[in-house]
Design an enzyme around this catalytic site. Structure first.
Site, PDB file in Angstrom:
ATOM      1  N   LYS A  78      45.783   2.335  42.986  1.00 51.00           N
ATOM      2  CA  LYS A  78      44.602   3.067  43.435  1.00 51.00           C
ATOM      3  C   LYS A  78      43.554   2.923  42.331  1.00 51.00           C
ATOM      4  CE  LYS A  78      43.507   7.769  45.045  1.00 51.00           C
ATOM      5  NZ  LYS A  78      44.096   9.090  45.351  1.00 51.00           N
ATOM      6  N   SER A 153      43.624  10.560  50.076  1.00 53.26           N
ATOM      7  CA  SER A 153      42.616   9.663  49.548  1.00 53.26           C
ATOM      8  C   SER A 153      43.143   8.289  49.148  1.00 53.26           C
ATOM      9  CB  SER A 153      41.909  10.313  48.348  1.00 53.26           C
ATOM     10  OG  SER A 153      42.825  10.557  47.297  1.00 53.26           O
ATOM     11  N   SER A 177      47.221  13.247  48.957  1.00 54.59           N
ATOM     12  CA  SER A 177      46.629  11.904  48.969  1.00 54.59           C
ATOM     13  C   SER A 177      47.585  10.733  49.001  1.00 54.59           C
ATOM     14  CB  SER A 177      45.700  11.736  47.776  1.00 54.59           C
ATOM     15  OG  SER A 177      44.487  12.336  48.087  1.00 54.59           O
TER      16      SER A 177
END
Ligand code: GLN
Length: 475
Positions: A78, A153, A177
């Site tokens: 990420k 996310s 997330s």
């Protein structure tokens, strides 16, 4: 031929074996990963930065002699993790020109394993969101239906795994997330116990809730990755000194007679019928494995969204204060509306005159929640719950309804407030073939039990092996 098996479809366990036995080479694996990136990335927008293939090939060469454990496995991070000399944006225009001078511990550890970083994934900026739409780099699309969100996310990570662009990815979970995108893209994701994995070098959202965890196709894959990234780190004083179990060797276990609690607050108003049906079906699959179910009640879970949305914005308002336009290039006018909303809310909740009524009250409620989890988990090995109340929504739908957007987080945020681990796994599909997952919640530092339960479930079901239709168009 549709859904033909390729190297990237195999488990990490099998691929490591195939590489050791010289049945496949790391270069072939990398070729396949880059071929998939080439074919589907443009439609999905799962990466903010893609590493040049030549550089990735050089990384393989570096480890040719040292028998590194993950030699040649393509992975991604990420974009919330600092990578020395590789741009790191947290999906915000504020950091669009930021190249960190140091690396996150999780990245350093993985580089030592010989795994090959192929890119940095798109996400909701600063972790603010559950749809990967709140990004300054354009939304990420769900490979099961391009007009739907992939969850968030850590949406880019989940998409990259489900479309075989990488074998695994490192997500970040502050309030769901890792689990939300895992559930919406038909992959597995583990939110670890707070302190199990070092947060050093992670771009902070809410420091008392942030956790660094693995995402992959299967629970067995997660066990391999967790073993490499977990452990104490002198750079993160909240990382635990507890020894790291050898998850991949301990994961096989007969789950007969294990007890799973069903907290009734996770099954109330708001839960859609489609998700409910998938959870019921998963309960039956566990029962066939001999697992026993008990009903539990955790009343404060119903207040989870209110508690979380006071504590998380308070912490983010403090963490984001460092982006003052002096040290990182871009100024504060570059924050998105969603992020500004959170900074304002947090500043308000912390301000003199309101802090007692808002922030401090939320902290007290958090203590009660922690106690509720402790109590519920003292009677069972794990809890089972849905991940989100509904299937993946259409792009734009949640943006126009901020209240529903917050309620989507009801089943994930209390787990971060309590600091306990939670494993999200694929468990079925909606009538229009969108993935739906479930989560197994565990005792602090008992990731192993969750992995054992999840692995037993995946040995008895096939949900996690289903691939998005997008891949069939590129056989
Ligand atoms: N959707 C939640 C939020 O917006 C959780 C995000 C996260 O875990 N980073 O805060």
């Amino acid at each position: 031929m549709p859904n033909q098996t390729k190297i990237m479809d195999h488990s990490i366990r099998d691929i490591l074996h195939m590489i050791r036995e010289k049945q496949v080479s790391p270069n072939e694996l990398l070729d396949e990963a880059y071929q998939n990136i080439h074919q589907v990335h443009e439609q999905l927008n799962a990466f903010i930065t893609i590493q040049e293939k030549e550089r990735a090939v050089r990384e393989i060469q570096k480890h040719e002699q040292d028998h590194a454990v993950f030699f040649g496995l393509p992975y991604s991070l990420k974009d919330a993790y600092c990578t020395k000399d590789i741009r790191t944006t947290s999906a915000s225009a504020v950091l669009q020109d930021f190249t960190p001078p140091y690396s996150a511990t999780v990245y350093e550890k993985l580089q030592h394993t010989g795994a090959v970083l192929v890119g940095k994934n798109n996400q909701d900026a600063w972790g603010h969101g559950g749809s990967t739409e709140n990004t300054d780099f354009g939304p990420t699309k769900n490979p099961w239906n391009l007009s739907c969100i992939p969850g968030g996310s850590s949406g880019g990570s989940a998409v990259a795994i489900s479309t075989r662009m990488v074998l695994f990815s490192i997500g970040e979970d502050t309030g769901g997330s890792i689990r939300s995108p895992a559930s919406m893209c038909n992959i597995s994701g583990l939110k670890v116990t707070y302190g199990r994995v070092s947060r050093y070098g992670t771009i902070a959202y809410a420091s008392s809730l942030d956790t660094v965890g693995p995402m992959a196709k299967s629970v067995d894959d997660l066990a391999f990755v967790l073993k490499e990234i977990a452990g104490n780190d002198p750079h993160d004083l909240t990382s635990s000194p507890l020894p790291v179990p050898d998850y991949p060797t301990l994961i096989q276990r007969d789950v007969k007679k294990m007890r799973i609690g069903l907290p009734k607050e996770f099954f109330g108003e708001g839960l859609t019928d489609e998700v409910r049906a998938v959870v019921d079906q998963a309960i039956k699959a566990f029962e066939r494995l001999g697992v026993e179910f008990v009903n539990v009640s955790m009343p404060y879970v119903s207040l989870g969204v209110s508690i979380y949305y006071l504590i998380a914005p308070s912490e983010t308002s403090s963490n984001l204060a460092r982006y003052d336009g002096i040290r990182y290039g871009q100024d504060r006018s570059n924050f998105t509306e969603e992020t500004i909303r959170r900074i304002l809310l947090g500043t308000y909740a912390l301000s003199a005159g309101y802090a007692d009524e808002l922030y401090k009250k939320a902290q007290k409620a958090r203590e009660i929640l922690i106690e509720e989890y402790r109590e519920a988990l003292s009677h069972c090995d794990a809890l089972l719950a849905p991940v989100t109340p509904s299937k993946p929504s259409r792009i734009g739908e949640l943006l126009s309804d901020p209240m529903r957007n917050l309620l989507e987080d009801l089943y994930t945020v209390t787990i971060n407030l309590a600091g306990v681990p939670s494993l999200a796994i694929p468990a079925g599909f909606s009538s229009d073939k969108l993935p739906i997952g479930i989560q197994l919640i565990g005792k602090p530092f008992d990731e192993l039990t969750l992995l054992q339960l999840g692995n037993a479930f995946q040995q008895a079901t096939n949900w996690h092996t289903e691939k998005p239709p997008l891949l069939e168009q590129h056989p």
